[in-house]
Design an enzyme around this catalytic site. Structure first.
Site, mmCIF file in Angstrom:
data_model
loop_
_atom_site.group_PDB
_atom_site.id
_atom_site.type_symbol
_atom_site.label_atom_id
_atom_site.label_comp_id
_atom_site.label_asym_id
_atom_site.label_seq_id
_atom_site.Cartn_x
_atom_site.Cartn_y
_atom_site.Cartn_z
ATOM 1 C CD GLU A 1 -9.775 2.726 -2.835
ATOM 2 O OE1 GLU A 1 -8.997 1.891 -2.365
ATOM 3 O OE2 GLU A 1 -9.390 3.820 -3.305
ATOM 4 N N GLY B 1 -7.380 9.118 -5.672
ATOM 5 C CA GLY B 1 -6.908 8.487 -6.904
ATOM 6 C C GLY B 1 -7.287 9.238 -8.170
ATOM 7 C CG HIS C 1 -9.761 3.396 2.029
ATOM 8 N ND1 HIS C 1 -10.207 3.376 0.735
ATOM 9 C CD2 HIS C 1 -8.689 4.219 2.049
ATOM 10 C CE1 HIS C 1 -9.409 4.150 -0.009
ATOM 11 N NE2 HIS C 1 -8.489 4.672 0.762
ATOM 12 C CG ASN D 1 -4.366 2.449 1.393
ATOM 13 O OD1 ASN D 1 -4.098 1.249 1.294
ATOM 14 N ND2 ASN D 1 -5.570 2.930 1.119
ATOM 15 C CD1 TRP D 2 2.130 1.300 0.271
ATOM 16 C CD2 TRP D 2 3.026 -0.750 0.196
ATOM 17 N NE1 TRP D 2 3.421 1.398 0.726
ATOM 18 C CE2 TRP D 2 3.995 0.149 0.688
ATOM 19 C CE3 TRP D 2 3.375 -2.099 0.065
ATOM 20 C CZ2 TRP D 2 5.287 -0.258 1.050
ATOM 21 C CZ3 TRP D 2 4.657 -2.509 0.425
ATOM 22 C CH2 TRP D 2 5.599 -1.585 0.908
ATOM 23 C CE LYS D 3 -5.701 3.763 -2.639
ATOM 24 N NZ LYS D 3 -6.723 4.561 -3.268
ATOM 25 C CB SER E 1 -4.976 13.583 -5.401
ATOM 26 O OG SER E 1 -5.807 12.689 -6.118
ATOM 27 C CD GLU F 1 -8.290 8.638 2.680
ATOM 28 O OE1 GLU F 1 -7.160 8.809 2.236
ATOM 29 O OE2 GLU F 1 -8.876 7.551 2.648
#
Ligand code: PEP
Length: 254
Positions: free
Chosen positions: A98, A174, A96, A9-11, A214, A168
């Protein structure tokens, strides 16, 4: 045996040049490994076509980081499942943390997105996970159960076969603090038992449950060694081809 599945996941990272370079580098370093492992990378929407092109004929699949549930119309800024299919996306991350906690997505919205994605022929990576205060309050099981039940509401077993669940824990995303292998295994097993209760034991044995939070080259092997950890959703470390490849390798050598 479930085949490990690793998603990157490159965000909201990379630009048009570095996205293509990173994708090419991932193909070069991970190219020989599909077969033992399923791999997908999820760049920002605007770089999907360029990354698709960079992936060429490799077995690495293209995923999006989100999608909207309506198929077309007046939904300014949104992207439909049909649009993702049209440009060659196979996978899509839905729910996700976020999107849940920064952008306010609800379980109900996530459920609609899952249904729409499956109906369009996409393969959703459905994310769930508790906040730190929820874990501290002993509510991990309750929160994750609720997210899984509400997210998969009305989704038949046939449709649920398209889904990968990603556990997650929000406190691990992160932060550099991963869940311990035991903490991950405990929740993964709970999710698998829940899937058995919601659907059936056979399907619970088939569904893949990724861990995310992480994941790095130095913790991937001990996490993937857990009986119910079937791969990873990788954020930060997916932005470095060497690190991502090392994580894929750990899964391939499981
Ligand atoms: C993620 O974005 O899903 C994630 C797990 O991020 P990180 O690996 O950086 O913790």
């Amino acid at each position: 045996m479930r085949k490990p599945f690793i998603g990157g996941n490159w965000k909201m990272n990379t630009d048009s040049k570095s996205a293509v370079e990173l994708a090419k580098s991932v193909v070069q370093k991970c190219g020989p490994m599909p077969g033992k492992v399923d791999i997908c990378i999820c760049p920002p929407f605007v770089y999907l076509p360029a990354v698709k092109n960079a992936l060429g004929s490799s077995n690495i699949s293209l995923g999006a980081q989100d999608v909207y549930f309506e198929s077309k119309g007046a939904f300014t800024g949104e992207i439909s499942c049909q649009m993702l299919k049209d440009i060659g996306c196979k996978d899509v991350i839905i729910g996700h943390s976020e999107r849940r906690h920064v952008l306010g997505e609800t379980d109900e919205l996530i459920n609609k997105k899952l249904l729409a994605a499956i109906d369009a022929g996409l393969l959703p990576i459905f994310c769930v996970g508790e906040l730190l205060e929820q874990r501290k309050a002993g509510k991990t099981e309750q929160i994750v159960k609720e997210q899984v039940q509400k997210g998969l509401k009305g989704i038949t077993v046939e449709k649920a076969k398209a889904v990968t669940i990603a556990y997650e824990p929000v406190w691990a995303i992160g932060t550099g603090i991963n869940a311990s292998p035991q903490q991950a295994q405990e929740v993964h097993l709970m999710i698998r038992q829940l899937i058995a209760a919601m659907y059936n034991k056979d399907f619970a044995g088939q569904i893949r449950i990724q861990y995310g939070g992480s994941v790095k080259p130095d913790n991937a092997a001990e996490l993937i060694a857990q009986a119910d950890v079937d791969g990873f959703l990788v954020g930060g470390a997916s932005l470095k081809a060497d690190d991502f490849a090392a994580i894929v390798k750990a899964a391939a050598e499981r």
